[in-house]
Design a protein around this motif. Structure first.
Motif, PDB file in Angstrom:
ATOM      1  N   PHE A 199       0.874  -1.169   0.000  1.00 39.62           N
ATOM      2  CA  PHE A 199       0.000   0.000   0.000  1.00 39.62           C
ATOM      3  C   PHE A 199       0.912   1.219   0.000  1.00 39.62           C
ATOM      4  CE2 PHE A 199      -2.175  -3.550   1.825  1.00 39.62           C
ATOM      5  CZ  PHE A 199      -3.453  -3.472   1.307  1.00 39.62           C
ATOM      6  N   VAL A 200       0.886   1.945  -1.086  1.00 41.76           N
ATOM      7  CA  VAL A 200       1.819   3.048  -1.279  1.00 41.76           C
ATOM      8  C   VAL A 200       1.025   4.258  -1.767  1.00 41.76           C
ATOM      9  CG1 VAL A 200       3.941   3.786  -2.427  1.00 41.76           C
ATOM     10  CG2 VAL A 200       3.501   1.340  -2.125  1.00 41.76           C
ATOM     11  N   GLY A 201       1.332   5.437  -1.238  1.00 43.70           N
ATOM     12  CA  GLY A 201       0.618   6.587  -1.765  1.00 43.70           C
ATOM     13  C   GLY A 201       0.830   7.870  -1.016  1.00 43.70           C
ATOM     14  N   VAL A 202       0.050   8.842  -1.455  1.00 46.29           N
ATOM     15  CA  VAL A 202       0.051  10.176  -0.865  1.00 46.29           C
ATOM     16  C   VAL A 202      -1.234  10.302  -0.041  1.00 46.29           C
ATOM     17  CG1 VAL A 202       0.050  12.655  -1.342  1.00 46.29           C
ATOM     18  CG2 VAL A 202       1.343  11.093  -2.821  1.00 46.29           C
ATOM     19  N   PRO A 203      -1.116  10.653   1.235  1.00 47.20           N
ATOM     20  CA  PRO A 203      -2.307  10.715   2.095  1.00 47.20           C
ATOM     21  C   PRO A 203      -3.387  11.663   1.580  1.00 47.20           C
ATOM     22  CG  PRO A 203      -0.316  10.838   3.409  1.00 47.20           C
ATOM     23  CD  PRO A 203       0.109  10.950   1.968  1.00 47.20           C
ATOM     24  N   ASP A 204      -4.629  11.242   1.813  1.00 49.53           N
ATOM     25  CA  ASP A 204      -5.812  12.032   1.491  1.00 49.53           C
ATOM     26  C   ASP A 204      -6.776  11.832   2.651  1.00 49.53           C
ATOM     27  OD1 ASP A 204      -8.055  13.263   0.465  1.00 49.53           O
ATOM     28  OD2 ASP A 204      -8.436  11.726  -1.049  1.00 49.53           O
ATOM     29  N   SER A 205      -7.264  12.910   3.218  1.00 45.23           N
ATOM     30  CA  SER A 205      -8.146  12.784   4.387  1.00 45.23           C
ATOM     31  C   SER A 205      -9.443  12.049   4.055  1.00 45.23           C
ATOM     32  CB  SER A 205      -8.443  14.162   4.987  1.00 45.23           C
ATOM     33  OG  SER A 205      -9.063  14.994   4.034  1.00 45.23           O
ATOM     34  N   THR A 206      -9.815  11.985   2.785  1.00 45.64           N
ATOM     35  CA  THR A 206     -11.008  11.235   2.385  1.00 45.64           C
ATOM     36  C   THR A 206     -10.903   9.778   2.810  1.00 45.64           C
ATOM     37  OG1 THR A 206     -11.332  12.703   0.503  1.00 45.64           O
ATOM     38  CG2 THR A 206     -12.431  10.566   0.397  1.00 45.64           C
ATOM     39  N   MET A 207      -9.693   9.240   2.805  1.00 45.87           N
ATOM     40  CA  MET A 207      -9.472   7.837   3.154  1.00 45.87           C
ATOM     41  C   MET A 207      -8.600   7.712   4.419  1.00 45.87           C
ATOM     42  SD  MET A 207      -6.929   6.942  -0.026  1.00 45.87           S
ATOM     43  CE  MET A 207      -7.819   7.860  -1.279  1.00 45.87           C
ATOM     44  N   LYS A 208      -8.771   8.656   5.331  1.00 44.58           N
ATOM     45  CA  LYS A 208      -7.896   8.703   6.504  1.00 44.58           C
ATOM     46  C   LYS A 208      -7.965   7.446   7.368  1.00 44.58           C
ATOM     47  CE  LYS A 208     -11.185  11.422   9.198  1.00 44.58           C
ATOM     48  NZ  LYS A 208     -11.431  12.731   9.783  1.00 44.58           N
ATOM     49  N   HIS A 209      -9.110   6.826   7.489  1.00 45.83           N
ATOM     50  CA  HIS A 209      -9.213   5.627   8.323  1.00 45.83           C
ATOM     51  C   HIS A 209      -8.542   4.432   7.657  1.00 45.83           C
ATOM     52  CE1 HIS A 209     -11.777   8.031  10.810  1.00 45.83           C
ATOM     53  NE2 HIS A 209     -12.638   8.205   9.814  1.00 45.83           N
ATOM     54  N   PHE A 210      -8.628   4.353   6.354  1.00 47.95           N
ATOM     55  CA  PHE A 210      -7.940   3.310   5.585  1.00 47.95           C
ATOM     56  C   PHE A 210      -6.430   3.447   5.783  1.00 47.95           C
ATOM     57  CE2 PHE A 210      -5.779   1.990   1.715  1.00 47.95           C
ATOM     58  CZ  PHE A 210      -6.327   0.738   1.462  1.00 47.95           C
ATOM     59  N   ILE A 211      -5.940   4.662   5.654  1.00 47.64           N
ATOM     60  CA  ILE A 211      -4.501   4.920   5.801  1.00 47.64           C
ATOM     61  C   ILE A 211      -4.063   4.680   7.243  1.00 47.64           C
ATOM     62  CG2 ILE A 211      -2.739   6.729   5.687  1.00 47.64           C
ATOM     63  CD1 ILE A 211      -4.386   7.876   3.279  1.00 47.64           C
ATOM     64  N   ASN A 212      -4.862   5.153   8.209  1.00 48.08           N
ATOM     65  CA  ASN A 212      -4.503   4.934   9.616  1.00 48.08           C
ATOM     66  C   ASN A 212      -4.418   3.448   9.955  1.00 48.08           C
ATOM     67  OD1 ASN A 212      -4.178   7.598  10.267  1.00 48.08           O
ATOM     68  ND2 ASN A 212      -6.267   7.867  11.027  1.00 48.08           N
ATOM     69  N   GLN A 213      -5.305   2.654   9.389  1.00 46.68           N
ATOM     70  CA  GLN A 213      -5.256   1.211   9.645  1.00 46.68           C
ATOM     71  C   GLN A 213      -3.905   0.641   9.206  1.00 46.68           C
ATOM     72  OE1 GLN A 213      -7.555  -0.698  11.212  1.00 46.68           O
ATOM     73  NE2 GLN A 213      -6.233  -2.478  11.006  1.00 46.68           N
ATOM     74  N   GLY A 214      -3.447   1.068   8.050  1.00 43.50           N
ATOM     75  CA  GLY A 214      -2.158   0.591   7.559  1.00 43.50           C
ATOM     76  C   GLY A 214      -0.985   1.150   8.343  1.00 43.50           C
ATOM     77  N   LEU A 215      -1.083   2.409   8.750  1.00 40.97           N
ATOM     78  CA  LEU A 215       0.000   3.020   9.524  1.00 40.97           C
ATOM     79  C   LEU A 215       0.142   2.353  10.892  1.00 40.97           C
ATOM     80  CD1 LEU A 215      -0.489   6.822   8.710  1.00 40.97           C
ATOM     81  CD2 LEU A 215       1.388   5.331   7.952  1.00 40.97           C
ATOM     82  N   GLU A 216      -0.980   2.023  11.492  1.00 43.27           N
ATOM     83  CA  GLU A 216      -0.930   1.376  12.806  1.00 43.27           C
ATOM     84  C   GLU A 216      -0.220   0.024  12.745  1.00 43.27           C
ATOM     85  OE1 GLU A 216      -5.109   3.425  14.247  1.00 43.27           O
ATOM     86  OE2 GLU A 216      -5.029   1.257  14.054  1.00 43.27           O
ATOM     87  N   LYS A 217      -0.295  -0.618  11.603  1.00 45.41           N
ATOM     88  CA  LYS A 217       0.345  -1.928  11.417  1.00 45.41           C
ATOM     89  C   LYS A 217       1.690  -1.803  10.714  1.00 45.41           C
ATOM     90  CE  LYS A 217      -3.325  -4.141  12.928  1.00 45.41           C
ATOM     91  NZ  LYS A 217      -3.352  -4.855  14.160  1.00 45.41           N
ATOM     92  N   ASN A 218       2.098  -0.567  10.445  1.00 43.91           N
ATOM     93  CA  ASN A 218       3.343  -0.306   9.723  1.00 43.91           C
ATOM     94  C   ASN A 218       3.358  -1.037   8.371  1.00 43.91           C
ATOM     95  OD1 ASN A 218       5.775   1.042   9.517  1.00 43.91           O
ATOM     96  ND2 ASN A 218       6.949  -0.619  10.444  1.00 43.91           N
ATOM     97  N   GLU A 219       2.219  -0.951   7.667  1.00 40.12           N
ATOM     98  CA  GLU A 219       2.062  -1.658   6.400  1.00 40.12           C
ATOM     99  C   GLU A 219       1.781  -0.719   5.230  1.00 40.12           C
ATOM    100  OE1 GLU A 219       0.363  -5.910   7.881  1.00 40.12           O
ATOM    101  OE2 GLU A 219      -1.081  -4.270   7.788  1.00 40.12           O
ATOM    102  N   ILE A 220       2.119   0.539   5.386  1.00 43.30           N
ATOM    103  CA  ILE A 220       1.884   1.529   4.336  1.00 43.30           C
ATOM    104  C   ILE A 220       3.176   2.302   4.100  1.00 43.30           C
ATOM    105  CG2 ILE A 220       0.876   3.847   4.077  1.00 43.30           C
ATOM    106  CD1 ILE A 220      -1.799   2.764   4.628  1.00 43.30           C
ATOM    107  N   ILE A 221       3.418   2.607   2.860  1.00 42.23           N
ATOM    108  CA  ILE A 221       4.537   3.482   2.505  1.00 42.23           C
ATOM    109  C   ILE A 221       3.937   4.815   2.066  1.00 42.23           C
ATOM    110  CG2 ILE A 221       6.464   3.875   0.928  1.00 42.23           C
ATOM    111  CD1 ILE A 221       6.700   0.794   0.690  1.00 42.23           C
ATOM    112  N   ILE A 222       4.334   5.885   2.737  1.00 43.79           N
ATOM    113  CA  ILE A 222       3.872   7.224   2.383  1.00 43.79           C
ATOM    114  C   ILE A 222       4.916   7.861   1.468  1.00 43.79           C
ATOM    115  CG2 ILE A 222       3.326   9.537   3.277  1.00 43.79           C
ATOM    116  CD1 ILE A 222       1.231   7.440   4.055  1.00 43.79           C
TER     117      ILE A 222
END
Length: 162
Positions: free
Chosen positions: A21-44
């Motif tokens: 999961f790679v991308g530029v944050p967008d508040s529209t999908m903030k909960h989706f991104i937070n879920q990945g960040l909490e698990k350290n499974e997203i690259i910003i």
């Protein structure tokens, strides 16, 4: 989409085999991104093209990827999508936040928000708009698209104002 659905969608995509999961944050999908960040499974990343480049590399080694971005970033990355992803049939799921379709959204989002559906269609990218009731089916559809080596788009609508 509400917080529960966005978090569940992230978990479901992982469950069906999306590894990156790679991308530029967008508040529209903030909960989706937070879920990945909490698990350290997203690259910003700082640019959408950078995210596409990283996801392309991962996809070339058969590690399935999703790139998330706001629709303004989608507009910025059209050249990368057409000259890299589509040209070489890189199987990536794009999760795009859709701002500017509401008449009361910030004015800088209005123009791109209005043309986003036509823009995606003119690029001949298959897409689905996510809702509370169809997100799971749409994620399965996206997985089948990239399994067939077709990049595709999942759209998440902005349902609130800052």
């Amino acid at each position: 989409m509400n917080e529960k659905s966005q978090r569940s969608m992230f978990k479901f995509l992982k469950k069906i085999g999306i590894k990156n999961f790679v991308g530029v944050p967008d508040s529209t999908m903030k909960h989706f991104i937070n879920q990945g960040l909490e698990k350290n499974e997203i690259i910003i990343t700082t640019r959408e093209e950078e995210a596409i480049g990283i996801a392309t590399g991962m996809s070339l080694v058969k590690s399935q990827s999703l790139v998330f971005m706001q629709n303004a970033g989608f507009g910025n990355s059209i050249s990368t999508i057409t000259s890299l992803v589509q040209l070489y049939k890189i199987p990536i799921i794009f999760l795009i936040g859709w701002r500017g379709y509401l008449p009361t959204d910030a004015p800088e989002h209005t123009k791109l928000g209005k043309i986003q559906p036509e823009l995606i269609k003119s690029l001949k990218l298959k897409s689905r708009i996510l809702t509370e009731s169809n997100w799971k089916e749409s994620c399965k559809w996206a997985k089948s698209q990239i399994k067939s080596e077709n990049p595709c788009v999942l759209i998440i609508k902005r349902e609130f104002h800052d």
